[in-house]
Each structure stands twice: as C-alpha cells, then as structure tokens.
Design a protein around this motif. Structure first.
Motif, PDB file in Angstrom:
ATOM      1  N   UNK A 111       0.816  -1.213   0.000  1.00 13.94           N
ATOM      2  CA  UNK A 111       0.000   0.000   0.000  1.00 13.94           C
ATOM      3  C   UNK A 111       0.852   1.267   0.000  1.00 13.94           C
ATOM      4  N   UNK A 112       1.917   1.274  -0.792  1.00  8.00           N
ATOM      5  CA  UNK A 112       2.774   2.449  -0.913  1.00  8.00           C
ATOM      6  C   UNK A 112       3.905   2.516   0.097  1.00  8.00           C
ATOM      7  N   UNK A 150      -3.239  -7.951   7.688  1.00 10.42           N
ATOM      8  CA  UNK A 150      -1.899  -7.857   8.255  1.00 10.42           C
ATOM      9  C   UNK A 150      -1.705  -6.403   8.677  1.00 10.42           C
ATOM     10  N   UNK A 151      -1.377  -6.187   9.967  1.00 12.75           N
ATOM     11  CA  UNK A 151      -1.147  -4.845  10.496  1.00 12.75           C
ATOM     12  C   UNK A 151       0.348  -4.675  10.769  1.00 12.75           C
ATOM     13  N   UNK A 152       0.924  -3.612  10.204  1.00  9.18           N
ATOM     14  CA  UNK A 152       2.340  -3.332  10.374  1.00  9.18           C
ATOM     15  C   UNK A 152       2.480  -1.941  10.982  1.00  9.18           C
ATOM     16  N   UNK A 153       3.044  -1.840  12.204  1.00 10.07           N
ATOM     17  CA  UNK A 153       3.254  -0.515  12.781  1.00 10.07           C
ATOM     18  C   UNK A 153       4.300   0.264  11.979  1.00 10.07           C
ATOM     19  N   UNK A 154       4.048   1.545  11.798  1.00  9.23           N
ATOM     20  CA  UNK A 154       4.966   2.410  11.079  1.00  9.23           C
ATOM     21  C   UNK A 154       5.720   3.284  12.073  1.00  9.23           C
ATOM     22  N   UNK A 155       6.905   3.771  11.713  1.00 12.63           N
ATOM     23  CA  UNK A 155       7.703   4.582  12.634  1.00 12.63           C
ATOM     24  C   UNK A 155       7.010   5.854  13.130  1.00 12.63           C
ATOM     25  N   UNK A 161      -2.639  -1.213   7.682  1.00 15.93           N
ATOM     26  CA  UNK A 161      -3.486  -2.402   7.675  1.00 15.93           C
ATOM     27  C   UNK A 161      -3.726  -2.820   6.238  1.00 15.93           C
ATOM     28  N   UNK A 162      -3.330  -4.041   5.919  1.00 16.15           N
ATOM     29  CA  UNK A 162      -3.460  -4.549   4.563  1.00 16.15           C
ATOM     30  C   UNK A 162      -4.469  -5.685   4.574  1.00 16.15           C
ATOM     31  N   UNK A 163      -5.534  -5.504   3.824  1.00 16.21           N
ATOM     32  CA  UNK A 163      -6.580  -6.524   3.722  1.00 16.21           C
ATOM     33  C   UNK A 163      -6.168  -7.546   2.685  1.00 16.21           C
ATOM     34  N   UNK A 164      -6.099  -8.805   3.077  1.00 14.01           N
ATOM     35  CA  UNK A 164      -5.797  -9.880   2.145  1.00 14.01           C
ATOM     36  C   UNK A 164      -7.050 -10.353   1.451  1.00 14.01           C
ATOM     37  N   UNK A 165      -6.886 -11.335   0.589  1.00 18.50           N
ATOM     38  CA  UNK A 165      -8.018 -11.911  -0.131  1.00 18.50           C
ATOM     39  C   UNK A 165      -8.954 -12.620   0.834  1.00 18.50           C
ATOM     40  N   UNK A 177      -6.828   5.928   9.336  1.00 18.45           N
ATOM     41  CA  UNK A 177      -5.910   7.056   9.570  1.00 18.45           C
ATOM     42  C   UNK A 177      -5.099   7.319   8.309  1.00 18.45           C
ATOM     43  N   UNK A 178      -4.623   6.282   7.654  1.00 15.26           N
ATOM     44  CA  UNK A 178      -3.839   6.419   6.443  1.00 15.26           C
ATOM     45  C   UNK A 178      -4.720   6.993   5.326  1.00 15.26           C
ATOM     46  N   UNK A 179      -5.958   6.546   5.236  1.00 16.30           N
ATOM     47  CA  UNK A 179      -6.897   7.034   4.208  1.00 16.30           C
ATOM     48  C   UNK A 179      -7.154   8.515   4.388  1.00 16.30           C
TER      49      UNK A 179
END
Length: 183
Positions: A111-112, A150-155, A161-165, A177-179
């Motif tokens: 997601x970028x 899958x949730x990945x904390x950013x610095x 948060x990445x939604x899988x299939x 928040x990112x949106x």
C-alpha cells in the motif's frame, strides 16, 4: 519507514545459526494452494509488488523464513547469493526441500510503504512469495487471521493495515488514519 536488510554474510549466518548437526539449516514452510488459503483462517494472501513486479503473496506465521519461488526469483533481476550451508525446508506434507540461495534486499510494496525483505529460493506451488516469521517479527506485524488483515506498525506511530483476499473479494485496504492522510 522501518526497513531491514541483511548482508550476504548475515544471511549465511542466520541460516547457519539453525544448523542441524552439520546437516544444514532447518526451517518450516506450510504452503497451501491459493484456493485453500482464501478459505483458511490461519493465513492471509494477496497480490503485492516485489521489486516493481506483482506477486501472489502468502503471509504465513507458520513459516520460519520468507521464501520466493524459483520461477519468480528469475523475474526479479537480482543476483542469487549462495548460502554456505543449505537450508532444509520442511513442508506441510512432511517432505523436505533445500534452499541453497538467497535474494537480499528485495523491495516489498504494501500500500505504498516499501519494506526490505530477504527471500530464500525454493520450489513453491501456488504462490510467488511466502512471508514468514523472520519478516513478520522484524516489523512487529500482527496477522489477524479471521479478518484476513496484516497490520504493520509504522515509525510515525500509525499502523498500516493490509486486507488480504477473502472468499470472493480481492480488495486491498488501508487503515482509516492512512486514508484520511491520503484524502
């Protein structure tokens, strides 16, 4: 952005740290077919960019390391680094295969957000990439199996948060928040 890359020596050392009595390093990779993965509540799948090339990805907390299929590794245009000690990978069906090379510093785009990932080369069936505990741990990622996220904390304190299939769905989403920042 938190990134990690190992040198060839570190990758060899990582593999050798799991030396199995001189018989090579050992790891687990519980790979399943793409159709089964979408229904399985224990894994998350999706299509993401690795070095600018779209790849089918399996996030699998049951895999000790991250892997790339031999077929897909040829498309990445990176030099395969030989491991001093072969890495034996135990598959879900109890069979074992060997990894003898690693690709260092691949770029995983979620997601970028771009993350470095090192990939052991093995024969894979339905997936181009299997992301295992080595990457998930380094990035303190949470795999929400039931939700297929899958949730990945950013610095910066936010979380990606990445939604899988999911069965019948193929949409990747980002956190609210990112949106809001994107809008």
């Amino acid at each position: 952005m938190h990134q990690h890359s190992t040198t060839a020596t570190e990758a060899v050392t990582l593999a050798e740290s799991r030396n199995n009595g001189g018989n090579g390093a050992r790891g687990r990779a519980f790979t399943i077919g793409a159709g089964d993965a979408r229904k399985d509540g224990n894994v998350v799948t999706g299509t993401f960019s690795i070095n600018g090339i779209l790849a089918t990805v399996l996030f699998d907390a049951g895999a000790d390391w991250s892997y790339v299929s031999l077929r897909f590794s040829r498309q990445l245009g990176l030099t395969l680094i030989p491991l001093e000690t072969k890495h034996v990978v135990e598959l879900a069906d109890g069979k074992s295969i060997e990894a003898s090379h690693v690709l260092l510093g691949c770029k995983l785009n979620l997601m970028g957000q771009v993350f470095d990932i090192d990939l052991l080369c093995i024969t894979l069936g339905s997936f181009d990439i299997v992301i295992g505990m080595d990457w998930l741990s380094i990035h303190r990622a949470d795999v929400l199996c039931k939700e297929k996220i899958v949730c990945v904390p950013l610095p910066n304190g936010e979380s990606l948060s990445v939604q899988g299939y999911r069965s019948g769905a193929t949409v990747n989403i980002i956190s609210s928040m990112k949106a809001q920042k994107c809008l």
